[in-house]
Design a protein around this motif. Structure first.
Motif, PDB file in Angstrom:
ATOM      1  N   PHE A 131       0.859  -1.183   0.000  1.00 39.54           N
ATOM      2  CA  PHE A 131       0.000   0.000   0.000  1.00 39.54           C
ATOM      3  C   PHE A 131       0.896   1.234   0.000  1.00 39.54           C
ATOM      4  CE2 PHE A 131       0.634  -1.193   4.414  1.00 39.54           C
ATOM      5  CZ  PHE A 131       0.961  -0.004   5.048  1.00 39.54           C
ATOM      6  N   SER A 133      -0.077   5.456  -0.318  1.00 45.81           N
ATOM      7  CA  SER A 133      -1.059   6.491  -0.632  1.00 45.81           C
ATOM      8  C   SER A 133      -0.486   7.864  -0.336  1.00 45.81           C
ATOM      9  CB  SER A 133      -2.346   6.272   0.167  1.00 45.81           C
ATOM     10  OG  SER A 133      -2.082   6.316   1.559  1.00 45.81           O
ATOM     11  N   ASN A 152      -3.488   6.612  -4.902  1.00 47.27           N
ATOM     12  CA  ASN A 152      -3.138   5.287  -4.395  1.00 47.27           C
ATOM     13  C   ASN A 152      -2.200   4.661  -5.413  1.00 47.27           C
ATOM     14  OD1 ASN A 152      -2.993   2.646  -3.512  1.00 47.27           O
ATOM     15  ND2 ASN A 152      -5.120   2.608  -2.822  1.00 47.27           N
ATOM     16  N   LYS A 155      -1.983   0.689  -6.056  1.00 44.99           N
ATOM     17  CA  LYS A 155      -3.104   0.055  -6.770  1.00 44.99           C
ATOM     18  C   LYS A 155      -3.254   0.576  -8.206  1.00 44.99           C
ATOM     19  CE  LYS A 155      -4.732  -2.393  -3.273  1.00 44.99           C
ATOM     20  NZ  LYS A 155      -3.512  -2.424  -2.471  1.00 44.99           N
TER      21      LYS A 155
END
Length: 203
Positions: A131, A133, A152, A155
């Motif tokens: 992850f 962000s 993000n 992703k």
């Protein structure tokens, strides 16, 4: 002024009450890479992402760069929280690992562009990070007033294979500051290259 910008959107920094934003934060939160062995055990690999800020004049000359090696701009307007070398080793704690703050009232008058970039120091592909962000918001590192833009990057398919990106650029037009939510990966490997890419393509 509830704004959540999409990539490529531009806004001015005038608030509904007529005042202008003074304090901006750019926060980045990311996790360590999980690696599974052939025996099934899982180990964590530290991830070193670096948020940086470059200041340019009207002619697009670089005036200053704030990064892990220089935590404050010469005019005192930009401050960096310090280098995070690992990311969240125990899962997402919801907190920003690195924060850069910008106080427009302290910016040198000859600064025309303020660009925020992100680089993977060890060359770890953004796509391999579990992850990652980014949020660009009004407020302080401990108080979020209004979020302008969020990305993000773990992703986003377009970030796969990249280790650098331009997060966004504040620019002065007719004496007023505006913001361009860039959100674009670049082919750069090092911060110096990304600072030059911003100059060539995003100012």
């Amino acid at each position: 002024m509830a704004i959540n910008l999409q990539k490529g959107q531009r806004i001015n920094l005038q608030k509904d009450n007529g005042s202008t934003l003074q304090n901006i934060c750019v926060g980045v939160n990311w996790g360590a890479i999980e690696k599974k062995s052939w025996l099934g055990s899982v180990t964590k690999e530290a991830v070193d992402l670096d948020a940086s800020c470059a200041l340019y004049d009207e002619a697009k000359n670089v005036l200053d760069v704030v990064y892990f090696g220089q935590l404050k701009s010469k005019d005192g307007a930009v401050k960096h929280s310090g280098d995070d070398l690992t990311g969240d080793m125990s899962g997402d704690d919801g907190l920003d690992n690195e924060v850069i703050t910008l106080d427009f009232s302290k910016l040198s008058p000859n600064v025309n562009y303020v660009a925020f970039v992100l680089n993977s120091y060890k060359g770890q592909d953004f796509k391999t990070i579990p992850f990652a962000s980014i949020r660009i918001y009004e407020g302080t590192p401990t108080r979020v007033t209004e979020v302008f833009a969020t990305y993000n990057i773990a992703k986003g398919d377009n970030f796969s294979g990249h280790v650098a990106m331009v997060m966004g650029v504040f620019y002065k037009k007719n004496g007023e500051w505006k913001f361009n939510a860039v959100g674009e990966p670049t082919r750069d490997r090092k911060l110096q290259e990304t600072v030059e890419t911003v100059k060539q393509n995003y100012l």
